[in-house]
Motif scaffolding. Structure first.
Motif, PDB file in Angstrom:
ATOM      1  N   GLU A 276      24.656  -2.815  -8.968  1.00  0.00           N
ATOM      2  CA  GLU A 276      25.594  -3.866  -9.311  1.00  0.00           C
ATOM      3  C   GLU A 276      27.003  -3.350  -9.093  1.00  0.00           C
ATOM      4  OE1 GLU A 276      26.263  -5.395 -13.541  1.00  0.00           O
ATOM      5  OE2 GLU A 276      24.610  -6.643 -12.784  1.00  0.00           O
ATOM      6  N   GLY A 277      27.788  -4.098  -8.367  1.00  0.00           N
ATOM      7  CA  GLY A 277      29.188  -3.757  -8.165  1.00  0.00           C
ATOM      8  C   GLY A 277      30.043  -4.820  -8.823  1.00  0.00           C
ATOM      9  N   SER A 278      31.204  -4.410  -9.288  1.00  0.00           N
ATOM     10  CA  SER A 278      32.060  -5.389  -9.952  1.00  0.00           C
ATOM     11  C   SER A 278      33.519  -5.145  -9.601  1.00  0.00           C
ATOM     12  CB  SER A 278      31.865  -5.334 -11.467  1.00  0.00           C
ATOM     13  OG  SER A 278      32.296  -4.094 -11.976  1.00  0.00           O
ATOM     14  N   SER A 279      34.329  -6.149  -9.901  1.00  0.00           N
ATOM     15  CA  SER A 279      35.766  -6.036  -9.689  1.00  0.00           C
ATOM     16  C   SER A 279      36.465  -6.944 -10.693  1.00  0.00           C
ATOM     17  CB  SER A 279      36.137  -6.425  -8.254  1.00  0.00           C
ATOM     18  OG  SER A 279      35.848  -7.788  -8.021  1.00  0.00           O
ATOM     19  N   GLY A 280      37.761  -6.724 -10.810  1.00  0.00           N
ATOM     20  CA  GLY A 280      38.548  -7.557 -11.707  1.00  0.00           C
ATOM     21  C   GLY A 280      38.123  -7.455 -13.153  1.00  0.00           C
ATOM     22  N   GLY A 281      37.758  -6.243 -13.575  1.00  0.00           N
ATOM     23  CA  GLY A 281      37.302  -6.086 -14.955  1.00  0.00           C
ATOM     24  C   GLY A 281      36.012  -6.849 -15.215  1.00  0.00           C
ATOM     25  N   ARG A 282      35.123  -6.841 -14.244  1.00  0.00           N
ATOM     26  CA  ARG A 282      33.818  -7.504 -14.275  1.00  0.00           C
ATOM     27  C   ARG A 282      33.933  -9.025 -14.206  1.00  0.00           C
ATOM     28  NH1 ARG A 282      29.631  -4.457 -14.464  1.00  0.00           N
ATOM     29  NH2 ARG A 282      28.230  -6.020 -15.300  1.00  0.00           N
ATOM     30  N   MET A 283      35.067  -9.517 -13.698  1.00  0.00           N
ATOM     31  CA  MET A 283      35.189 -10.961 -13.490  1.00  0.00           C
ATOM     32  C   MET A 283      34.258 -11.408 -12.362  1.00  0.00           C
ATOM     33  SD  MET A 283      39.306 -11.574 -14.023  1.00  0.00           S
ATOM     34  CE  MET A 283      39.290 -13.098 -13.157  1.00  0.00           C
ATOM     35  N   VAL A 284      34.043 -10.527 -11.399  1.00  0.00           N
ATOM     36  CA  VAL A 284      33.107 -10.788 -10.308  1.00  0.00           C
ATOM     37  C   VAL A 284      32.104  -9.645 -10.286  1.00  0.00           C
ATOM     38  CG1 VAL A 284      32.826 -11.014  -7.808  1.00  0.00           C
ATOM     39  CG2 VAL A 284      34.803 -12.045  -8.934  1.00  0.00           C
ATOM     40  N   THR A 285      30.825 -10.000 -10.307  1.00  0.00           N
ATOM     41  CA  THR A 285      29.753  -9.010 -10.254  1.00  0.00           C
ATOM     42  C   THR A 285      28.796  -9.394  -9.136  1.00  0.00           C
ATOM     43  OG1 THR A 285      29.915  -8.705 -12.639  1.00  0.00           O
ATOM     44  CG2 THR A 285      27.936  -7.878 -11.586  1.00  0.00           C
ATOM     45  N   VAL A 286      28.474  -8.413  -8.289  1.00  0.00           N
ATOM     46  CA  VAL A 286      27.572  -8.607  -7.161  1.00  0.00           C
ATOM     47  C   VAL A 286      26.380  -7.682  -7.345  1.00  0.00           C
ATOM     48  CG1 VAL A 286      27.336  -8.192  -4.676  1.00  0.00           C
ATOM     49  CG2 VAL A 286      29.384  -9.298  -5.554  1.00  0.00           C
ATOM     50  N   THR A 287      25.178  -8.201  -7.112  1.00  0.00           N
ATOM     51  CA  THR A 287      23.959  -7.392  -7.142  1.00  0.00           C
ATOM     52  C   THR A 287      23.463  -7.242  -5.715  1.00  0.00           C
ATOM     53  OG1 THR A 287      23.425  -8.336  -9.301  1.00  0.00           O
ATOM     54  CG2 THR A 287      21.655  -7.173  -8.149  1.00  0.00           C
TER      55      THR A 287
END
Length: 103
Positions: free
Chosen positions: A30-41
């Motif tokens: 799982e990758g995330s950005s924006g303080g986990r505002m967007v999470t990609v699996t």
């Protein structure tokens, strides 16, 4: 490592490679950005299998920011999948650095 030993053990190496390939298919990260505002699996084949968007980041006035966050989360997931592949393959490769592996 002696190259002739590799030839002698080619069946065992092939078996290990097949096992490693099966293990790669089971990897998820799982990758995330924006303080986990967007999470990609992502799976071990670098396919995006899921995405989660925090409702706070869905603002039709700032689509560019959301696009940037998705790209950043995707990159983060790729790095994490590559790390897992490197860990799993290091035992098979015995520390060999094979050009073109990208790991």
């Amino acid at each position: 490592m002696n190259p002739f030993d590799l030839l002698k053990n080619s069946a065992a190496i092939k078996e290990q490679a097949e096992r490693l390939q099966n293990e790669m298919a089971a990897i998820t990260a799982e990758g995330s950005s924006g303080g986990r505002m967007v999470t990609v699996t992502m799976n071990g084949k670098f396919e995006m299998t899921g995405i989660h968007l925090d409702p706070l980041c869905v603002d039709n006035r700032d689509v560019k920011m959301l696009e940037d966050l998705i790209i950043a989360a995707h990159r983060d997931a790729i790095v994490k999948v590559q790390e897992q592949i490197k860990e799993k393959s290091s035992s098979l490769l015995g520390g060999l650095n094979i050009p073109g592996m990208g790991l």
